[in-house]
Scaffold this active site. Structure first.
Site, short mmCIF file in Angstrom:
data_model
loop_
_atom_site.label_atom_id
_atom_site.label_comp_id
_atom_site.label_asym_id
_atom_site.label_seq_id
_atom_site.Cartn_x
_atom_site.Cartn_y
_atom_site.Cartn_z
N ALA A 23 0.83 -1.21 0.00
CA ALA A 23 0.00 0.00 0.00
C ALA A 23 0.87 1.26 0.00
O ALA A 23 0.54 2.24 -0.68
CB ALA A 23 -0.94 0.00 1.20
N GLY A 26 2.09 1.52 -3.49
CA GLY A 26 0.96 1.82 -4.36
C GLY A 26 0.45 3.24 -4.22
O GLY A 26 -0.01 3.85 -5.18
N ASP A 27 0.55 3.79 -3.02
CA ASP A 27 0.18 5.18 -2.79
C ASP A 27 1.03 6.09 -3.66
O ASP A 27 0.52 7.01 -4.31
CB ASP A 27 0.34 5.53 -1.30
CG ASP A 27 0.04 6.98 -0.99
OD1 ASP A 27 -1.03 7.46 -1.38
OD2 ASP A 27 0.89 7.63 -0.35
N GLY A 28 2.32 5.82 -3.71
CA GLY A 28 3.21 6.61 -4.55
C GLY A 28 2.93 6.44 -6.03
O GLY A 28 2.93 7.40 -6.80
#
Length: 134
Positions: A23, A26-28
Site C-alpha cells: 500500500a 501503491g500510494d506513490g
C-alpha cells in the site's frame, strides 16, 4: 543494478511482502499517475496542482472511485485488494471514515502489487477507469 522503473517480481516474492508495504508503494504509484494525468490534461493551473492532486488521492476520493473498477478485477487482483482493505490501520485521517480509509488502502495495495510485477498496462487500464468522466 536494480531497475526500479521496470520491475518484474515473481509471485512467491510478492506474497511474502507486507500488505502495508504494498500500500505504501501503491500510494506513490497512484499519486504519480494522478499528477501525470493532471499535468497532461491541463486540469489545474500550476499554483493549484497540489490541491488538485490531494483532491484525487485523498482516501474518500479513492474509495468512491474504487467502485468503478471493482467489477473489472481478476480474482488475484480482488484478493490483493481484500488483503489490503482488511489490514488493520494504525491511524485514520480525520477527513475519512474507517471504511473509506480501508478501501483506499486496498486500492493502494493493488497498485503496489501490479507495479512490482511490471504490469503497467493493467495499471493504466484501471487508472483510466478510475478517472473516467473527469
Amino acid at each position: 543494478m536494480m531497475d526500479y522503473f521496470h520491475l518484474n517480481m515473481d509471485r512467491d516474492h510478492l506474497l511474502s511482502l507486507s500488505t502495508l508495504g504494498l500500500a505504501h508503494l501503491g500510494d506513490g504509484v497512484y499519486e504519480v499517475m494522478v499528477r501525470s494525468w493532471l499535468v497532461l490534461h491541463g486540469k489545474a493551473k500550476a499554483k493549484d496542482l497540489h490541491r488538485a492532486t490531494v483532491k484525487f488521492v485523498a482516501a474518500p476520493a479513492q474509495a468512491e472511485r474504487f467502485e468503478r473498477i471493482q467489477p473489472m478485477l481478476a480474482e488475484d487482483e480482488a484478493d490483493v485488494f481484500r488483503r489490503g482493505r482488511n489490514t488493520a490501520p494504525h491511524s485514520i485521517p480525520k477527513a475519512a471514515s474507517r471504511a473509506q480509509y480501508q478501501t483506499a488502502t486496498g486500492l493502494e495495495a493493488l497498485f503496489g502489487w501490479l507495479y512490482l510485477q511490471g504490469r503497467t498496462e493493467r495499471l493504466n487500464q484501471l487508472f483510466a477507469a478510475l478517472m473516467e468522466g473527469e
